[in-house]
Design a protein around this motif. Structure first.
Motif, PDB file in Angstrom:
ATOM      1  N   ALA B  42     -41.468  29.202  47.593  1.00  0.00           N
ATOM      2  CA  ALA B  42     -40.703  28.236  47.734  1.00  0.00           C
ATOM      3  C   ALA B  42     -41.111  26.877  46.937  1.00  0.00           C
ATOM      4  O   ALA B  42     -40.538  26.101  46.211  1.00  0.00           O
ATOM      5  N   LYS B  45     -41.390  27.006  43.411  1.00  0.00           N
ATOM      6  CA  LYS B  45     -40.362  27.050  42.758  1.00  0.00           C
ATOM      7  C   LYS B  45     -39.696  25.736  42.669  1.00  0.00           C
ATOM      8  O   LYS B  45     -38.762  25.361  41.662  1.00  0.00           O
ATOM      9  N   LEU B  57     -40.386  32.156  39.879  1.00  0.00           N
ATOM     10  CA  LEU B  57     -39.173  32.696  39.499  1.00  0.00           C
ATOM     11  C   LEU B  57     -39.181  34.198  39.232  1.00  0.00           C
ATOM     12  O   LEU B  57     -38.731  35.171  39.584  1.00  0.00           O
ATOM     13  N   ILE B  60     -40.033  36.150  42.648  1.00  0.00           N
ATOM     14  CA  ILE B  60     -38.912  36.389  43.276  1.00  0.00           C
ATOM     15  C   ILE B  60     -37.890  37.424  42.800  1.00  0.00           C
ATOM     16  O   ILE B  60     -37.502  38.375  43.511  1.00  0.00           O
ATOM     17  N   GLU B  61     -37.596  37.345  41.577  1.00  0.00           N
ATOM     18  CA  GLU B  61     -36.564  38.126  40.936  1.00  0.00           C
ATOM     19  C   GLU B  61     -37.105  39.685  40.889  1.00  0.00           C
ATOM     20  O   GLU B  61     -36.390  40.451  41.117  1.00  0.00           O
ATOM     21  N   ARG B  64     -36.936  41.045  44.278  1.00  0.00           N
ATOM     22  CA  ARG B  64     -35.545  40.912  44.740  1.00  0.00           C
ATOM     23  C   ARG B  64     -34.565  42.104  44.376  1.00  0.00           C
ATOM     24  O   ARG B  64     -33.671  42.586  44.778  1.00  0.00           O
ATOM     25  N   SER B 103     -40.195  37.431  48.866  1.00  0.00           N
ATOM     26  CA  SER B 103     -39.301  36.905  47.819  1.00  0.00           C
ATOM     27  C   SER B 103     -38.025  36.310  48.481  1.00  0.00           C
ATOM     28  O   SER B 103     -37.273  35.491  48.036  1.00  0.00           O
ATOM     29  N   PHE B 104     -37.396  36.965  49.622  1.00  0.00           N
ATOM     30  CA  PHE B 104     -36.180  36.823  50.306  1.00  0.00           C
ATOM     31  C   PHE B 104     -36.417  35.228  51.201  1.00  0.00           C
ATOM     32  O   PHE B 104     -35.820  34.390  50.955  1.00  0.00           O
ATOM     33  N   GLU B 107     -36.488  32.106  49.101  1.00  0.00           N
ATOM     34  CA  GLU B 107     -35.168  31.622  48.584  1.00  0.00           C
ATOM     35  C   GLU B 107     -34.630  31.016  49.814  1.00  0.00           C
ATOM     36  O   GLU B 107     -34.119  29.903  49.611  1.00  0.00           O
ATOM     37  N   ARG B 110     -36.532  27.667  50.191  1.00  0.00           N
ATOM     38  CA  ARG B 110     -36.197  26.722  49.189  1.00  0.00           C
ATOM     39  C   ARG B 110     -34.559  25.946  49.407  1.00  0.00           C
ATOM     40  O   ARG B 110     -34.492  24.886  49.212  1.00  0.00           O
ATOM     41  N   GLY B 111     -33.761  27.139  49.740  1.00  0.00           N
ATOM     42  CA  GLY B 111     -32.501  26.658  50.012  1.00  0.00           C
ATOM     43  C   GLY B 111     -32.357  25.553  51.234  1.00  0.00           C
ATOM     44  O   GLY B 111     -31.645  24.652  51.026  1.00  0.00           O
TER      45      GLY B 111
END
Lengths: 270, 220
Positions: B42, B45, B57, B60-61, B64, B103-104, B107, B110-111
């Motif tokens: 996080a 990113k 990125l 994570i992608e 995911r 990876s989850f 996000e 970060r959110g």
């Protein structure tokens, strides 16, 4: 211990300040001097650059060119000058208190916690001492009975007074007010203006961005009218507000001559 | 009509307990590791340094958007060949599940950080705080409160994902169940018992999460 000329040195000095966001030039060659202990009001339509100018004084916005000096600390910007590092910036900002339109209180801390936070975290002040100071400041802004409340349980006017106490806790030489009463219900504006007036009377150096023209006339020593990123007119508060020279200033102030500034024409008639 | 006989499973109780222990241990390991990886992901990113952002990125992608079972199998069979390093089924499982969970988590974290009103770091900066002080004292305490329910949800999913390690013959609850099923010829009882064991452990957790969410929505 300072010699005579030092006393006349303005507390804040902004020289040839420039700022643009992308293609949009927000500030063009702004010069500003604020004498120690005086109050300067920045007025003008929205988008005139007054809030950006205020944020350049404590470097929340980094200017593209010019100089900014507050007290002993001075920074140059633009070609050839190295931008200040994060530690230098943080230290610089301890000397300028800022009050925001939307208060920006820390919601996870009580009123007391908000006021104690920076002296403890930034200055390393002992907790007991910070607490004592915070209690005194909250009493000063009339909130001695609200010290243990969280911001969500305070009215807008109370939040803004906590925010003022929070800024004062760092014992800054200068206070910056960014439309401190614009987000308040009309009946709550007075309590915040009252605190600001008290500060001004105590000799705090203040720069206020405001739409309260009557208040600016009453409390400010000088008024600066800005439009489109330039200073259009500047002078003693009563002179600029009661008898503006520039057509743009006249047009802008024309929107206000109804409420608080109603006494202005009467005085002019004398 | 099928004649249920759960009593016959009693002699396998140590096997089940053993498997349960492995499952819980695995969950703790991959949640803790995943959270650490997620926090680093996080912050990377959100970094002002572009290559770091791209790296985060990509990580994570990739994790995911591929199935976790495929990742498990790949880490166990493909990675040793490509890297030349022999890894055990347990190591491969922990690696794959931690990276998948991370990876989850990344996000979610970060959110949580970007959901904080920009006026908060601005006020902290105006008071003379450094970006580090502002993150530690102002942003993270507020963001953490918002992150806890989704982080708990993701951890519950991670708990269930540990059952996949049985395909690599890691002796978790499901793997031990398979052994008991072959041995006892009572697969219906065994797999029902395994399902119930997962449920009994997870259901109270979901209630805690739901109550946490309710508390959060009233306090904000």
């Amino acid at each position: 211990m300072d010699t005579a000329p030092k006393i006349e040195t303005p507390k804040i000095e902004v020289t040839a300040l420039r700022k643009q966001f992308g293609e949009l030039v927000v500030l063009k060659d702004i010069n500003l001097k604020v004498a120690a202990g005086s109050v300067v009001a920045l007025i003008g339509p929205s988008g005139s650059g007054k809030s950006t100018l205020l944020r350049c004084i404590n470097l929340l916005v980094t200017p593209d060119g010019g100089r900014v000096r507050v007290g002993e600390d001075s920074f140059a910007f633009g070609a050839g000058s190295k931008p200040p590092g994060t530690r230098e910036l943080a230290r610089f900002r301890t000397n300028t208190g800022m009050v925001f339109q939307h208060f920006n209180l820390f919601p996870h801390m009580t009123a007391l916690g908000n006021v104690m936070e920076a002296p403890i975290t930034v200055r390393g002040k002992p907790k007991a001492q910070a607490r004592e100071q915070a209690l005194a400041l909250l009493a000063k802004v009339g909130l001695a009975d609200k010290v243990d409340e969280y911001p969500s349980r305070l009215s807008g006017g109370q939040k803004q007074r906590v925010a003022i106490a929070r800024a004062l806790a760092m014992e800054p030489e200068v206070m910056l007010f960014d439309e401190a009463t614009s987000a308040l219900d009309p009946e709550l504006v007075g309590e915040v203006l009252g605190v600001m007036q008290k500060l001004a009377a105590e000799g705090m150096t203040m720069v206020i961005v405001t739409h309260e023209i009557a208040f600016a006339r009453e409390v400010a020593d000088r008024v600066i009218f800005m439009r489109d990123g330039v200073v259009v007119e500047e002078g003693p508060a009563r002179q600029v507000i009661d008898a503006p020279r520039e057509p743009a200033t006249q047009a802008f102030l024309g929107h206000f001559h109804r409420g608080g500034a109603a006494q202005a024409p009467a005085e002019k008639a004398l | 009509m099928y004649q249920w006989d759960f009593g016959s499973l009693w002699s396998y109780r140590w096997l089940f307990l053993n498997g349960l222990w492995v499952t819980v241990g695995f969950t703790v390991a991959i949640v803790v590791l995943g959270l650490l990886i997620g926090l680093v992901g996080a912050l990377a990113k959100l970094s002002p340094f572009a290559p770091l952002r791209w790296l985060a990125l990509a990580y994570i992608e990739v994790f995911r958007c591929t199935p976790v079972l495929v990742q498990l199998v790949w880490f166990y069979y493909a990675l040793p060949i490509l890297s030349g390093i022999e890894i055990s089924a347990v190591t491969a499982s922990i690696l794959a599940l931690s990276l998948y969970g991370g990876s989850f988590y990344a996000e979610i974290i970060r959110g949580g950080i970007v959901s904080i009103d920009p006026g908060q770091p601005e006020a902290a900066a105006a008071l003379g705080m450094t970006p580090f002080q502002s993150m530690r004292r102002i942003i993270l305490p507020q963001a953490l409160k918002r992150m806890i329910p989704p982080l708990m949800n993701q951890s519950i999913i991670q708990f269930k994902n540990t059952s996949l390690v049985s395909v690599l013959a890691v002796p978790d609850l499901l793997y031990q169940g398979q052994i008991a099923a072959h041995d006892s010829y009572r697969p219906l009882e065994v797999y029902s018992a395994v399902a119930i064991a997962y449920f009994v452990l997870l259901f109270p957790l979901t209630i805690i999460v739901r109550q946490g969410e309710k508390k959060l929505s009233t306090s904000d």
